[in-house]
Design a protein around this motif. Structure first.
Motif, short mmCIF file in Angstrom:
data_model
loop_
_atom_site.label_atom_id
_atom_site.label_comp_id
_atom_site.label_asym_id
_atom_site.label_seq_id
_atom_site.Cartn_x
_atom_site.Cartn_y
_atom_site.Cartn_z
N PRO A 1 4.69 9.72 3.35
CA PRO A 1 3.07 9.91 3.14
C PRO A 1 2.37 8.97 2.32
O PRO A 1 1.22 8.46 2.67
CB PRO A 1 2.98 11.33 2.24
CG PRO A 1 4.14 12.03 2.45
CD PRO A 1 5.15 11.09 2.82
N LEU A 2 3.18 8.23 1.24
CA LEU A 2 2.56 7.17 0.65
C LEU A 2 2.59 5.87 1.43
O LEU A 2 1.67 5.06 1.78
CB LEU A 2 3.57 6.84 -0.47
CG LEU A 2 3.17 5.47 -1.30
CD1 LEU A 2 1.60 5.82 -2.07
CD2 LEU A 2 3.93 5.52 -2.51
N ALA A 3 3.51 5.73 2.40
CA ALA A 3 3.42 4.54 3.54
C ALA A 3 2.27 4.99 4.50
O ALA A 3 1.61 4.07 4.98
CB ALA A 3 4.84 4.78 4.21
N GLY A 4 2.16 6.21 4.86
CA GLY A 4 0.89 6.42 5.54
C GLY A 4 -0.36 6.14 4.99
O GLY A 4 -1.27 5.45 5.50
N ALA A 5 -0.25 6.49 3.75
CA ALA A 5 -1.70 5.99 2.82
C ALA A 5 -1.91 4.56 3.12
O ALA A 5 -2.98 4.04 3.21
CB ALA A 5 -1.73 6.50 1.55
N ALA B 1 -3.79 -5.94 13.87
CA ALA B 1 -3.55 -4.81 14.99
C ALA B 1 -1.93 -4.64 15.02
O ALA B 1 -1.57 -3.89 15.89
CB ALA B 1 -3.88 -5.15 16.43
N ALA B 2 -1.36 -4.87 13.85
CA ALA B 2 0.15 -4.81 13.97
C ALA B 2 0.49 -3.26 13.86
O ALA B 2 -0.44 -2.54 13.36
CB ALA B 2 0.85 -5.39 12.87
N GLU B 3 1.50 -2.97 14.05
CA GLU B 3 2.19 -1.43 14.03
C GLU B 3 2.17 -1.07 12.69
O GLU B 3 2.53 -1.67 11.76
CB GLU B 3 3.34 -1.43 14.74
CG GLU B 3 3.95 0.05 14.82
CD GLU B 3 5.32 0.01 15.32
OE1 GLU B 3 5.83 1.00 16.17
OE2 GLU B 3 6.37 -0.80 14.68
N ARG B 4 1.61 0.24 12.46
CA ARG B 4 1.67 0.87 11.00
C ARG B 4 2.02 2.06 10.94
O ARG B 4 1.82 2.97 12.04
CB ARG B 4 0.13 0.43 10.52
CG ARG B 4 -0.84 1.26 11.12
CD ARG B 4 -2.34 0.72 10.61
NE ARG B 4 -3.43 1.65 11.19
CZ ARG B 4 -3.90 1.07 12.65
NH1 ARG B 4 -3.43 0.20 12.93
NH2 ARG B 4 -4.93 1.87 13.04
N ILE B 5 2.12 2.70 9.85
CA ILE B 5 2.37 3.91 9.74
C ILE B 5 1.05 4.55 9.00
O ILE B 5 0.44 3.95 8.43
CB ILE B 5 3.52 4.16 8.67
CG1 ILE B 5 4.81 3.62 8.95
CG2 ILE B 5 3.55 5.81 8.22
CD1 ILE B 5 5.89 3.83 7.91
N THR B 6 0.67 5.73 9.54
CA THR B 6 -0.48 6.50 9.27
C THR B 6 -0.35 7.77 8.62
O THR B 6 0.78 8.34 8.55
CB THR B 6 -1.37 6.65 10.48
OG1 THR B 6 -0.87 7.48 11.46
CG2 THR B 6 -1.60 5.42 11.24
N LEU B 7 -1.39 8.19 8.03
CA LEU B 7 -1.28 9.72 7.48
C LEU B 7 -1.00 10.62 8.70
O LEU B 7 -0.34 11.69 8.32
CB LEU B 7 -2.55 10.01 6.77
CG LEU B 7 -2.88 9.07 5.46
CD1 LEU B 7 -4.14 9.40 4.70
CD2 LEU B 7 -1.80 9.63 4.18
N ASP C 1 4.69 -1.34 5.49
CA ASP C 1 4.44 -0.14 4.77
C ASP C 1 5.35 0.66 4.01
O ASP C 1 5.07 1.34 3.06
CB ASP C 1 3.70 0.68 5.81
CG ASP C 1 2.33 0.04 6.60
OD1 ASP C 1 1.90 -1.08 6.05
OD2 ASP C 1 1.98 0.57 7.84
N MET C 2 6.58 0.91 4.75
CA MET C 2 7.38 1.73 4.22
C MET C 2 8.16 1.02 3.11
O MET C 2 8.48 1.47 1.96
CB MET C 2 8.77 1.81 5.10
CG MET C 2 9.86 2.90 4.77
SD MET C 2 8.92 4.36 4.43
CE MET C 2 8.65 4.79 6.01
N ALA C 3 8.42 -0.51 2.89
CA ALA C 3 9.03 -1.06 1.85
C ALA C 3 8.09 -1.10 0.57
O ALA C 3 8.46 -0.95 -0.52
CB ALA C 3 9.11 -2.51 2.37
#
Length: 395
Positions: A44-48, A60-66, A271-273
């Motif tokens: 969830p933190l990576a999503g935020a 427009a890079a791939e990302r984690i979302t909520l 995002d995850m890192a």
């Protein structure tokens, strides 16, 4: 190829460790903690972080979302029942739905090596030995099956949602895309979900990559070349993964070259890192707060008499205290290492009655972290060897 008596002895030693109730208690608690931490906190933190990056239109890079994080939580929760069924199936048949053979370095595909060796010369005696040894490995596999199922389902559901969002889909279209994705997941996504499941059950064969992974692989080669070393290091994969995960779940995450490499690469990995660094630092900060409130204890003073007096008063080392009840953090791996490192650093200043020196406290935290890692059941042989050297030098 017929197994030698040395190989038989190594497996008997391994089985002896695995039949220890402490090993299974640590495995169950750490498996639950790792899944809950990753799915309920880090993702969830990576999503935020990823969603904020998207709002700021930072590429427009791939990302984690909520939305992905929510999908992972939902799928992980629903997977608990299936994981329990998978756990029971492994106990009964020793067959995993993931078609994996063994846990890390433990041979679980047939029967114990001692049983196999005895079976070559002793008939039913060997079969009996196999029946005694096999459950030790099978139980550990069954426990991992539960947590691996949760991690895999959570990750693949998150990837399905991410794929739809990156394609610009919303609402019913996104849901339909995710459903179709899950019914026939792309091979790349399937492998990524399996990799995440291995990571969260401390079975990643790459052992986290980076410097620690290289050391682990070299250690594995060494024990393969000199089998007698397996009496000291019967396990490589699990403890090395535990160290890597412990680092990424503490303030030491900010010092990880692997995480900084992921940040520089951008995208979802970034995002995850960032989430791991932030959450690990926050967990360590929380541990310091608990220590200051008297709710977390470290190893205590180095003076044996002073420690004995504390123990007599009801105080207990390496524990979380709620009221008059102490709960051992040794069952909370790998997060116990983050708590122990913070408490160990504060112990030095508290019991030496001096002002806090950040350099000395950081060194103390590193020492406490290392000591905590050596307390893992999987590193029992290494700890025994180091204790023997320490005893020899002091006598």
């Amino acid at each position: 190829k017929r197994r030698t008596w040395l190989e038989a002895g190594v497996e008997f030693w391994t089985a002896n460790i695995l039949t220890n109730p402490t090993t299974h208690a640590v495995n169950m608690v750490s498996g639950l903690a790792l899944d809950a931490w990753h799915i309920g906190v880090v993702k969830p933190l990576a999503g935020a972080i990823g969603s904020t990056r998207g709002l700021a239109d930072m590429g427009a890079a791939e990302r984690i979302t909520l939305s992905e994080a929510a999908a992972s939580i939902s799928a992980g929760t629903r997977a608990i029942a299936d994981g329990m069924r998978g756990m029971f199936d492994v106990l009964m048949t020793n067959q995993s739905q993931f078609d994996k053979v063994g846990r890390g370095d433990a041979k679980t595909e047939t029967m114990g090596a001692v049983g196999a060796k005895l079976g070559e010369t002793s008939g039913r005696t060997g079969e009996g030995a196999a029946e005694v040894l096999t459950p030790a490995f099978r139980l550990l596999r069954a426990e991992d099956e539960l947590f691996k199922t949760i991690a895999f389902r959570s990750e693949i559901a998150g990837l399905a949602t991410r794929s739809g969002i990156m394609a610009g889909l919303e609402g019913d279209a996104l849901k339909a895309h995710a459903d179709a994705f899950l019914k026939n997941p792309p091979e790349e996504a399937y492998k990524a979900a399996l990799q995440k499941a291995d990571e969260l059950t401390l079975q990643d064969t790459q052992m986290g990559g980076g410097i620690i992974g290289v050391v682990g692989m070299e250690a594995r080669k060494l024990t393969s070349r000199f089998p007698a070393l397996k009496f000291i290091m019967p396990f490589i994969t699990t403890p090395v993964n535990a160290v890597a995960t412990g680092i990424e779940s503490s303030m030491f995450a900010a010092l990880s070259p692997k995480l900084w490499k992921d940040i520089r690469s951008g995208g979802a990995a970034s995002d995850m890192a960032i989430a791991k660094i932030v959450s690990g630092t926050a967990l360590t900060g929380f541990a310091y707060l608990l220590y200051q409130q008297g709710m977390l204890t470290g190893a205590g003073p180095e003076n044996p008499e002073q420690k004995k007096m504390l123990m007599a008063s009801g105080w207990r080392p390496n524990s979380i205290r709620i009221g008059d009840t102490y709960t051992d953090i040794n069952r909370m791996d790998p997060f116990g290492a983050a708590l122990a490192s913070a408490a160990g650093a504060m112990d030095r200043a508290t019991f030496e009655r001096r002002e806090i020196d950040m350099a000395r406290e950081m060194a103390g935290a590193v020492g406490a972290f290392a000591e905590r890692m050596l307390d893992l059941p999987f590193l029992q042989g290494v700890k025994d060897l180091m204790d023997s050297f320490e005893y020899g030098l002091s006598s």
